[in-house]
Design an enzyme around this catalytic site. Sequence first.
Site, PDB file in Angstrom:
ATOM      1  N   HIS A 254       0.784  -1.237   0.000  1.00 44.12           N
ATOM      2  CA  HIS A 254       0.000   0.000   0.000  1.00 44.12           C
ATOM      3  C   HIS A 254       0.815   1.286   0.000  1.00 44.12           C
ATOM      4  CE1 HIS A 254      -3.807   1.899   0.063  1.00 44.12           C
ATOM      5  NE2 HIS A 254      -4.427   1.089   0.883  1.00 44.12           N
ATOM      6  N   TYR A 368     -13.682   5.053  10.074  1.00 45.63           N
ATOM      7  CA  TYR A 368     -12.843   5.578   8.989  1.00 45.63           C
ATOM      8  C   TYR A 368     -13.368   5.058   7.663  1.00 45.63           C
ATOM      9  CZ  TYR A 368      -8.668   5.992   5.983  1.00 45.63           C
ATOM     10  OH  TYR A 368      -7.792   6.284   4.954  1.00 45.63           O
ATOM     11  N   SER A 370     -12.076   5.593   3.571  1.00 46.25           N
ATOM     12  CA  SER A 370     -11.085   6.253   2.720  1.00 46.25           C
ATOM     13  C   SER A 370     -11.765   6.912   1.526  1.00 46.25           C
ATOM     14  CB  SER A 370     -10.038   5.247   2.231  1.00 46.25           C
ATOM     15  OG  SER A 370     -10.658   4.207   1.503  1.00 46.25           O
ATOM     16  N   THR A 381      -5.197  10.047  -0.236  1.00 50.36           N
ATOM     17  CA  THR A 381      -6.547   9.869   0.315  1.00 50.36           C
ATOM     18  C   THR A 381      -6.811  10.903   1.399  1.00 50.36           C
ATOM     19  OG1 THR A 381      -5.796   8.314   2.018  1.00 50.36           O
ATOM     20  CG2 THR A 381      -6.533   7.369  -0.086  1.00 50.36           C
TER      21      THR A 381
END
Length: 540
Positions: A254, A368, A370, A381
């Site tokens: 990532h 959360y 994104s 993001t």
Amino acid sequence: MYLRARESVVLNFNPFMVFNADSKVDYNNQLTRATNMTVSALRFLKTLRTNILEPEVFHLNPAKSDTQAFKKFVRFVPPSLSWFCAYMVNAYPLDMSQYFRLFNSARLPKSNKDELFTDENERHLLVIRNGNFYVFDVIDRDGNILKPSEIQAHLQFILSDSSSVPAFPLACLTTENRDIWARLRQELLENGNAEALRKVDSAIFCLCLDDFPINGLNHLSHTMLHGDGINRWYDKSFNLILAKDGTAAIHFEHSWGDGVAVLRFQNEVFKDSTQTPAITPQSQPAAVDSASSVQKLNFKLNDALKEGITQAKQKFDATVKTLTLEAHQFERGGKEMLKKHKVSPDAIAQLAFQMAFLQQYGQTVATYESCSTAAFKHGRTETIRPASIHTKACSEAIVRKSSKHSVAELQQMIAECSKYHNQLTKEAAMGQGFDRHLYGLRCVAESRGTPLPEFYQDQAYSQINHNILSTSTLSSPAVSMGGFGPVVPDGFGVGYGIHNDWIGCNVSGYPARNVQEFVQCVHKSLDDIFNVLQGKQVSN
């Protein structure tokens, strides 16, 4: 943020996305599909590097801008004016600076902070099967893609290799704590493995061929999210994984990029490999000498490395045993039905998660979601904060007090949640969220050695950043499902997709949370929301 993190990339950061099956059943044969997807990935690479890949554009009015007529027109407009033409029809080009890291790239472990490595000059593919590493060129000296029949022959050669799993499978090291892995990598380099490691790091991408079929959605999730730690190189920009039955997925590291870039690649590979496949199930491999073209990588391991691999595998296995993954499909309706009721499908999914947690644990928590900021140069993001006063009020009304509210009142509350969620989404996409700004200021203060303001020590700030519900969605005709691990030990990782006539979610969690029960609560919550939207009373 990612490169400084010292936790293992597996479960903590790397997500996966599963390809839909090819509608032509016989094309899902492992060798056939691996060959076709490899060729399609290389075609994408060629269009990217020759600057003929169609730009990524966000169309606010696709009826006007996402048409062949507009695309032909804008080609003849000077670059200095083309942006204005796009702006006039509400089409916004998105940042694509991440794309060059898709290929020939890897994350290299270093003490305190990792590094990203890319070498666009290399022409070979890395294949891992049974923990054994193989490389062969898939692009020739003139920059042309190798004949598909030759790629097929080399992959068949690898699939026919009877080598067993190594006693000390090297890939396990990529599951380690980053500082430990950095130390062991240095040991590898000093022990005569520099050339072999460079082959791994610089390969165009990593193709993982598993020797077993997929048995259900949960087995699929476990296989693609973490596997056995032996048949993946988790530091590569992405691993293209194919199971024995041809089930395929992308597992990606990532730090270099986000789901938007990977999804574009995945969409193109799926479309190309299914609509214009390089080979058919009846195609015969080329009569080439694969034994000389395919190089099997051998690694020199001393006692310290063997012990490091053993410990890495033990830690990995112990962690994976504590992880629960549960996939679920809600088939009562999806995007089309929700839009008919004039509510945001994403807002409804997020409301269902809030209701489910309230139903299960009696409270709502920091959440959360994104959101891509690719509308900005080098954008990554921003955070959408789906838990709001609106979702809390609506969740409590439906879960605890539905008999005290009329259906019309509940419908109005759902509409308020949808409206506010849309506002939050637009603000995040346009750089108006607060999370990244505050994180940036914190990084600046730390880099200057400036004491952090009291605000950052506040309990409320700590609590909102302990995201018990971490959620992410990407919908595509190429993707059936995706998922990732929880970001905190007492949290849920919720990957979800909202399709035309169904909603899917894939939830992960550790023993602190009951994943199966949460999934059941999500189903009940969606059922209740759909009942309200259809004018029916909710039964608690």
